[in-house]
Enzyme design. Sequence first.
Site, PDB file in Angstrom:
ATOM      1  CB  ALA A   1       5.603  -3.788   3.917  1.00 52.79           C
TER       2      ALA A   1
ATOM      3  NE  ARG B   1       2.085  -6.601  -3.818  1.00 53.78           N
ATOM      4  CZ  ARG B   1       1.347  -5.758  -4.541  1.00 53.78           C
ATOM      5  NH1 ARG B   1       1.813  -4.554  -4.823  1.00 53.78           N
ATOM      6  NH2 ARG B   1       0.159  -6.091  -4.978  1.00 53.78           N
TER       7      ARG B   1
ATOM      8  NE  ARG C   1      -3.720  -8.475  -6.412  1.00 51.64           N
ATOM      9  CZ  ARG C   1      -3.466  -7.179  -6.285  1.00 51.64           C
ATOM     10  NH1 ARG C   1      -3.969  -6.490  -5.254  1.00 51.64           N
ATOM     11  NH2 ARG C   1      -2.728  -6.534  -7.176  1.00 51.64           N
TER      12      ARG C   1
ATOM     13  CG  HIS D   1      -2.308   0.971  -2.322  1.00 53.47           C
ATOM     14  ND1 HIS D   1      -1.805  -0.299  -2.241  1.00 53.47           N
ATOM     15  CD2 HIS D   1      -3.592   0.908  -1.885  1.00 53.47           C
ATOM     16  CE1 HIS D   1      -2.750  -1.104  -1.790  1.00 53.47           C
ATOM     17  NE2 HIS D   1      -3.838  -0.403  -1.563  1.00 53.47           N
ATOM     18  CB  SER D   2       3.105   4.913  -2.418  1.00 52.78           C
ATOM     19  OG  SER D   2       4.321   5.205  -3.056  1.00 52.78           O
TER      20      SER D   2
ATOM     21  CD  GLU E   1      -1.427   2.452  -6.270  1.00 56.02           C
ATOM     22  OE1 GLU E   1      -0.339   2.813  -5.785  1.00 56.02           O
ATOM     23  OE2 GLU E   1      -1.814   1.262  -6.313  1.00 56.02           O
TER      24      GLU E   1
HETATM   25 ZN    ZN Z   1       0.079  -0.937  -2.960  1.00 61.27          ZN
END
Ligand code: ZN
Length: 430
Positions: free
Chosen positions: A183, A238, A257, A309-310, A385
């Site tokens: 998030a 998150r 996960r 993702h970041s 990422e």
């Molecule tokens: Zn992430």
Amino acid sequence: MEIRYLLLLCAVAGAVQAGKHDQYSGHQVFGIKFRNASDSELLHRLEGLLELDTWQHGVLEQRDAMVMVPPGKREAFLKALDDEGVQHYVQMDDVAEALKKHDDEISAWKRARRTRMIFQDYWRYDQIDAYLERIASQYPDLVTLVNAGKSYEGRDIKYLKISTTKFNDPSKPIYFMDAMIHAREWVTTPVALYSIYRLVENLRSQDQDLLRDIDWIIMPLVNPDGYEFTHTDTRLWRKTRSVLPVHETCLGVDANRNFDVLFGTTGVSENPCALTYPGTHAFSEPETGYVRDILQEHLNRIQLYMNIHSHGNWVLFGYGDHSLPPNAAQLHHVGAAMGAAMDAMKLPQAGYYLVGNSASLLYGTSGSAQDYAQVIGVPFSYTLELPGYGFGFLVPPQFIDQINEETWQGIAVTARLARSYYRARYNANN
Ligand code: ZN
């Protein structure tokens, strides 16, 4: 009377805003330099022991780790590092202050740019949803809007199918990308939205083949509950927002996960309050179930899955237990081409992309979207990422255009390579 009422409202709103990030008051982010593997192991142990929030994983002689430490844990944390002579420094002195500055930057950005495209700001769920609806109704021959279902809190999770042949041509590969499974990683959704824009609203002559030869599935908000919560309450949230059967006060699971692959084995915490709590069982969250359903529905044609993702400048592939898929050389080929394309446009202050197996480069994981797609048969499955420029999750909005543009170039490269691998396979079988 009316003006007085308005002023009162402003004062109340101001008071609420002023305290918005109080929960991070006194939190600091430390940079840590690794000399060897035991430094990295020490930090990993401390992260678990003190329940610290890892902002960036370190790599020996290449990248410093970034860890957020609450004030109550600072003394124990620094003592453990100092006892072993591990070098550290303050990267962010007060996270609450940094969050306030981040908010101010975003407000100034909004004021300075009266017209901001959907991919040029950190828009809220409702605006993103409206954009998906608009694109679908404006381009009915090209775009199909699908409502996957409701999030835990009841928001519709929608995605677009983009195709010149209504997904009916089996000779075309499918490129599936999603964003915002975590998030707080705000800059991921603009990249997904920009991809939609470049394919549908602003297809340029050099990209005609990407639309002609490939079908696209783009889901910009995997975890809308978490995303909205980062706007309204806790910026660094998150996880998902589900109520857990195993804990009264801690909510949500780490959606990345929660997939059914080596579930609950490595890189997870059994503590339901931890950032990497995987849930009670695989696919306990409706959000991860929708991603699974897309992968399963189109498994014979999804050639590439990009889970965005970041931050940290990584292009990663499976598996999270250090083993490699049989086509690891091809995975590396396509991933490296992506990294190189993005590096060619990078800002001086950004790191170079590092490409490789996620467990070897970073840390072991289980239950990730990347591994799930790979293990069920998607040939090319990646975790991307994006750059953070030292701001961690708080990427200032003036960097969004840069990230969108360079990442689009990377996506285009992977799409073309995936297409050629797909064609070879398709022609061999038909
Ligand atoms: Zn992430």
